[in-house]
Design an enzyme around this catalytic site. Structure first.
Site, PDB file in Angstrom:
ATOM      1  N   SER A  64       6.109  -5.230  -6.894  1.00 32.68           N
ATOM      2  CA  SER A  64       5.601  -4.865  -5.555  1.00 32.68           C
ATOM      3  C   SER A  64       4.082  -5.000  -5.526  1.00 32.68           C
ATOM      4  O   SER A  64       3.503  -5.514  -4.558  1.00 32.68           O
ATOM      5  CB  SER A  64       5.966  -3.418  -5.224  1.00 32.68           C
ATOM      6  N   SER A 158       8.932  -6.165  -1.657  1.00 30.75           N
ATOM      7  CA  SER A 158       7.932  -5.232  -2.164  1.00 30.75           C
ATOM      8  C   SER A 158       8.219  -3.856  -1.574  1.00 30.75           C
ATOM      9  O   SER A 158       8.385  -3.727  -0.354  1.00 30.75           O
ATOM     10  CB  SER A 158       6.532  -5.697  -1.742  1.00 30.75           C
ATOM     11  N   LYS A 159       8.277  -2.840  -2.421  1.00 30.21           N
ATOM     12  CA  LYS A 159       8.501  -1.486  -1.906  1.00 30.21           C
ATOM     13  C   LYS A 159       7.135  -0.939  -1.521  1.00 30.21           C
ATOM     14  O   LYS A 159       6.487  -0.202  -2.283  1.00 30.21           O
ATOM     15  CB  LYS A 159       9.194  -0.630  -2.978  1.00 30.21           C
ATOM     16  N   SER A 160       6.689  -1.369  -0.361  1.00 31.91           N
ATOM     17  CA  SER A 160       5.335  -1.015   0.079  1.00 31.91           C
ATOM     18  C   SER A 160       5.404   0.036   1.179  1.00 31.91           C
ATOM     19  O   SER A 160       6.368   0.088   1.952  1.00 31.91           O
ATOM     20  CB  SER A 160       4.615  -2.254   0.613  1.00 31.91           C
ATOM     21  N   TYR A 164       7.720   1.094   5.376  1.00 26.41           N
ATOM     22  CA  TYR A 164       8.355   2.347   5.795  1.00 26.41           C
ATOM     23  C   TYR A 164       7.919   2.781   7.185  1.00 26.41           C
ATOM     24  O   TYR A 164       8.461   3.746   7.722  1.00 26.41           O
ATOM     25  CB  TYR A 164       8.155   3.423   4.718  1.00 26.41           C
TER      26      TYR A 164
END
Ligand SMILES: Cc1ncc(COP(=O)(O)O)c(C=O)c1O
Length: 315
Positions: A64, A158-160, A164
């Protein structure tokens, strides 16, 4: 879900008090969402606390960060050791571990390069994500009017933090309309994922999930379910899923670190199957919780023992 504070948070190589883990309001991350993070579960096993797929989660954190040209000034081994130490220091058994890499206080403006990279890691106790009865009874969800990020806008792999904001729109819409969660479609109108979960459906004995090309986070639980299906000789495949397949599937379930394996009871008020948790969902839950709880041998080496005696639990 209110936060249950723990004592210590790891910050740039040192443990600090929970209340001291603060960032300046002018930090880059506050205005521009320049953070990537992970959500990892530590399970209470018969042999003591153990973190589930720690290295896989940390590898995704590095991936990420790489997508956003963020250089993490620690190695994966160092962050892995820090995660284990964090759980030990806070004397936790089961908990949720959250490493966050962010762009801190430096200069103003969109250009992130002059702002320092900060790494934090916190842990706290966290129960079931979609309600106490969700794992057994299932949840009622809707298809969201919000679409998941289109390719080449914000990278879904990507866990950005930025992703969210889209998740929040999906979740809020679901809540105000009386649902537990929303399912987003991708830019082409095919099923993508929940606001914080991947999605699987069961059709004629086969387990099906959406491909990464449908703008989904490459979930660690998703990958685990595919492995468990292979172990149990259950046919499993990735395929593009048209929305209407949700309404005629035999079973549908979410997967995620927070949601674990949560059956869907209804989608847009249409019952999934008979409206009760289906047999394959139950079978996969049983296998998953047997492995994470340590009652079955850890044949995939998914658990990293933390090394704190069970009796040392602070709870
Ligand atoms: C948007 C989204 N999709 C899928 C998942 C599931 O991923 P994992 O199983 O790695 O927790 C999550 C949770 O992290 C998520 O936030």
């Amino acid at each position: 879900m209110s936060i249950k504070k723990t004592e210590r948070i790891w910050h740039n190589g040192k443990f600090i008090n929970w209340d001291d883990a603060q960032v300046h309001v002018i930090s880059h991350v506050i205005s521009y969402a320049s953070a990537v993070f992970e959500g990892i579960r530590c399970y209470q096993t018969k042999q003591g606390p153990a973190i589930f797929r720690l290295r896989d989660h940390l590898q995704r954190l590095f991936n990420s960060a790489r997508i956003y040209r963020m250089e993490i000034p620690y190695t994966l081994d160092e962050l892995s050791a820090a995660s284990l130490e964090l759980v030990r220091v806070n004397k936790m058994n089961a908990c949720y571990v959250k490493p966050i890499v962010l762009r801190g206080y430096g200069e103003v403006g969109v250009n992130p390069f002059p702002c320092p990279i900060e790494v934090y890691m916190a842990c706290w106790e966290w129960g079931s994500y979609l309600g106490a009865e969700a794992l057994e009874k299932g949840v009622d969800v809707c298809v969201s009017s919000w679409t998941r990020m289109a390719p080449n806008t914000l990278p879904a792999m990507s866990k950005s933090a930025a992703n969210y904001m889209n998740s929040q729109l999906i979740r809020m819409e679901a809540i105000v309309n009386g649902y537990a969660e929303g399912i987003a479609l991708d830019v082409n109108g095919y099923v993508s994922e929940g606001s914080g979960e991947n999605i699987f459906l069961v059709q004629d004995g086969a387990v099906i999930t959406t491909p990464l090309t449908s703008s989904v986070l490459p979930g660690i639980t998703r990958r685990s379910i595919v492995s468990l299906c292979e172990d149990l000789s259950i046919p499993v495949r990735e395929q593009v899923i048209p929305r209407e397949m949700l309404y005629i599937a035999d079973e549908v379930f979410f997967t995620g670190t927070a949601a674990e394996i949560t059956p869907l009871r209804s989608i847009d008020r249409i019952l999934v199957g008979s409206g009760a948790r289906g047999p394959l969902t139950k079978k996969l839950q049983d296998e998953f919780f047997a492995l994470t709880g340590g009652s079955k041998p850890d044949r995939h080496n998914w658990l990293t023992p933390v090394g704190v005696p069970i009796a040392a639990s602070s709870r």
